[in-house]
Design an enzyme around this catalytic site. Structure first.
Site, PDB file in Angstrom:
ATOM      1  N   SER A 126      -2.055   2.617  -3.008  1.00  0.00           N
ATOM      2  CA  SER A 126      -3.136   3.238  -3.765  1.00  0.00           C
ATOM      3  C   SER A 126      -4.128   3.876  -2.807  1.00  0.00           C
ATOM      4  O   SER A 126      -4.334   3.386  -1.686  1.00  0.00           O
ATOM      5  CB  SER A 126      -3.833   2.138  -4.567  1.00  0.00           C
ATOM      6  OG  SER A 126      -5.076   2.583  -5.021  1.00  0.00           O
ATOM      7  N   TYR A 151      -7.970  -6.343  -5.276  1.00  0.00           N
ATOM      8  CA  TYR A 151      -6.797  -5.510  -5.571  1.00  0.00           C
ATOM      9  C   TYR A 151      -6.503  -4.588  -4.384  1.00  0.00           C
ATOM     10  O   TYR A 151      -5.388  -4.543  -3.865  1.00  0.00           O
ATOM     11  CB  TYR A 151      -7.042  -4.688  -6.845  1.00  0.00           C
ATOM     12  CG  TYR A 151      -6.039  -3.573  -7.037  1.00  0.00           C
ATOM     13  CD1 TYR A 151      -4.722  -3.845  -7.373  1.00  0.00           C
ATOM     14  CD2 TYR A 151      -6.411  -2.234  -6.861  1.00  0.00           C
ATOM     15  CE1 TYR A 151      -3.801  -2.818  -7.528  1.00  0.00           C
ATOM     16  CE2 TYR A 151      -5.500  -1.207  -7.010  1.00  0.00           C
ATOM     17  CZ  TYR A 151      -4.197  -1.506  -7.353  1.00  0.00           C
ATOM     18  OH  TYR A 151      -3.281  -0.483  -7.492  1.00  0.00           O
ATOM     19  N   LYS A 155      -3.306  -4.534  -1.512  1.00  0.00           N
ATOM     20  CA  LYS A 155      -2.468  -3.371  -1.170  1.00  0.00           C
ATOM     21  C   LYS A 155      -2.543  -3.109   0.337  1.00  0.00           C
ATOM     22  O   LYS A 155      -1.538  -2.794   0.978  1.00  0.00           O
ATOM     23  CB  LYS A 155      -2.932  -2.129  -1.934  1.00  0.00           C
ATOM     24  CG  LYS A 155      -2.705  -2.188  -3.429  1.00  0.00           C
ATOM     25  CD  LYS A 155      -1.235  -2.031  -3.763  1.00  0.00           C
ATOM     26  CE  LYS A 155      -0.977  -2.108  -5.256  1.00  0.00           C
ATOM     27  NZ  LYS A 155       0.437  -2.210  -5.605  1.00  0.00           N
TER      28      LYS A 155
END
Ligand code: NAD
Ligand code: UFG
Length: 339
Positions: A126, A151, A155
């Site tokens: 992302s 989050y 990643k």
């Protein structure tokens, strides 16, 4: 036995659109998904649209034994790895769930791949790995790791692990794809995003207002340093994103090591641009109200997409009109999603 592409999380929003494009490109596919954020219906529709069959195994990727049995059963040549949790807000409240599913899940997958000598991996990352400090447009050479929520950190941690893995053994062929803001739906209107509960993301929220499920869009701040004061993002059509995976898969079939690619359009649109484009292309009214900024948001985020164009020979082709028309076709034909 025909060689297969394993798609983890293939029943989800981006995974199902990518499975469709894999089948269109004559790949044979096996999906593993625990259906924690999806249902079988999306894949059933992919089979209907393509008139091809998909092997499906309902397992959790953190279950190494179950995953090993999938690698025993099928001749897997490469893996597209979508499985994971994706809500920024939820990750702040439940960090351990996010590190477990996103990081431990990927670790479990890589261990099994290594054991079965499968070395090609395309990972769903992302733009959030760049964090808040980067100037736009963002290139892949920009520093990563200044993440602002669990989050994003999960990643980033996966990317670090994959870099180390690629260094450890030259057989690995790993691409990390840093998505900007995926939106839209398949043009058939049969396949789209089906968020649980009230959507967190702008475009699903706008389309649920347009269809009458929600009363108004809350615009999170109009005092950013942008042209109209609202947040600017790089929205990319999910079909373009899916095709970016095919390009990365084909490239990594021939190239060793670790590569990062931005998947974005290179163009930024403000929240107010999105609302007015949606109204224009759907013909629906979308009432909105300016409210406080949402904590953790940044003013603008858009890609420099040149590396993917130069190396993968891929670029996003679908404009805002197609993004909005396809979102509306999906939303109006499926007001309750897949249920
Ligand atoms: P999604 O929730 O629709 O799809 C994820 C799928 O993975 C779901 O079908 C879910 O059931 C499955 N899954 C989750 N944990 C699993 C596990 N442990 N084992 C097996 N299956 C599991 O999400 P999406 O929007 O399609 O996103 C796909 C990937 O892309 C995710 O990794 C996400 O973090 C990443 N990503 C998404 C966005 C976005 O805005 N949608 C942006 C950047 C990156
Ligand atoms: N926004 C609103 N109202 C809403 C929802 C969003 O005004 O109801 C605004 C946000 O403030 C932001 C823009 O719309 O300016 C886009 O917000 P989204 O929540 O749709 O997307 P984000 O850019 O915050 O994050 C998304 C994904 C992340 C991913 C990131 C990558 O949710 O998972 O894109 O750029 F990491």
């Amino acid at each position: 036995m025909k060689q297969k592409v394993l798609v983890t999380g293939g029943a989800g929003y981006i995974g199902s659109h990518t499975v469709l494009e894999l089948l269109n490109n004559n790949y044979s596919v096996v999906v593993v998904d625990n259906l924690s954020n999806s249902s079988r219906e999306g894949l059933r529709r992919v089979e209907q649209i393509t008139q091809k069959t998909i092997d499906f195994e309902e397992i959790d990727i953190r279950d190494g034994d179950a995953l090993s049995r999938v690698f025993e059963r099928y001749d897997i040549q490469s893996v597209l790895h979508f499985a994971g949790h994706k809500s920024v807000g939820e990750s702040v409240a439940k960090p351990l769930q996010y590190y477990d599913n996103n990081f431990t899940g990927t670790l479990s997958l890589c261990e099994v791949m290594q054991r079965f000598n499968v070395y090609e991996l395309i990972f769903s990352s992302s733009a959030t790995v760049y964090g808040a400090t980067t100037q736009c447009p963002i290139s892949e050479s920009a520093p990563i790791g200044a993440t602002t929520n669990p989050y994003g950190s999960s990643k980033y941690m996966v990317e670090r692990m994959l870099m180390d893995l690629a260094k450890s053994d030259p057989q690995w062929r790993i691409a990390t794809l840093r998505y900007f803001n995926p939106v839209g739906a398949h043009p058939s209107g049969q396949l789209g995003e089906d968020p649980n509960g009230v959507p967190n993301n702008l475009v699903p929220f706008v389309s649920q207002v347009a269809v009458g499920k929600l009363s108004e869009v809350k615009v999170f701040g109009n005092d950013y340093n942008t042209a109209d004061g609202t947040g600017v993002r790089d929205y990319i059509h999910v079909v373009d994103l899916a095709l970016g995976h095919i390009a990365a898969l084909q490239y990594m079939e021939e190239h060793q090591g670790f590569e990062a690619f931005n998947l974005g359009t290179g163009r930024g649109h403000s929240v107010l641009n999105i609302i007015s484009a949606f109204e224009k292309y759907s013909g629906q009214k979308v009432p909105f109200r300016i409210v406080e900024r949402r904590s953790g948001d940044i003013a603008e985020c858009f890609a420099n997409p040149n590396k993917a164009k130069d190396i993968l020979n891929w670029s996003a082709e679908r404009d805002l009109k197609e993004m909005m028309e396809d979102t509306w076709r999906w939303q109006s034909k499926n007001p309750s999603g897949y249920s």
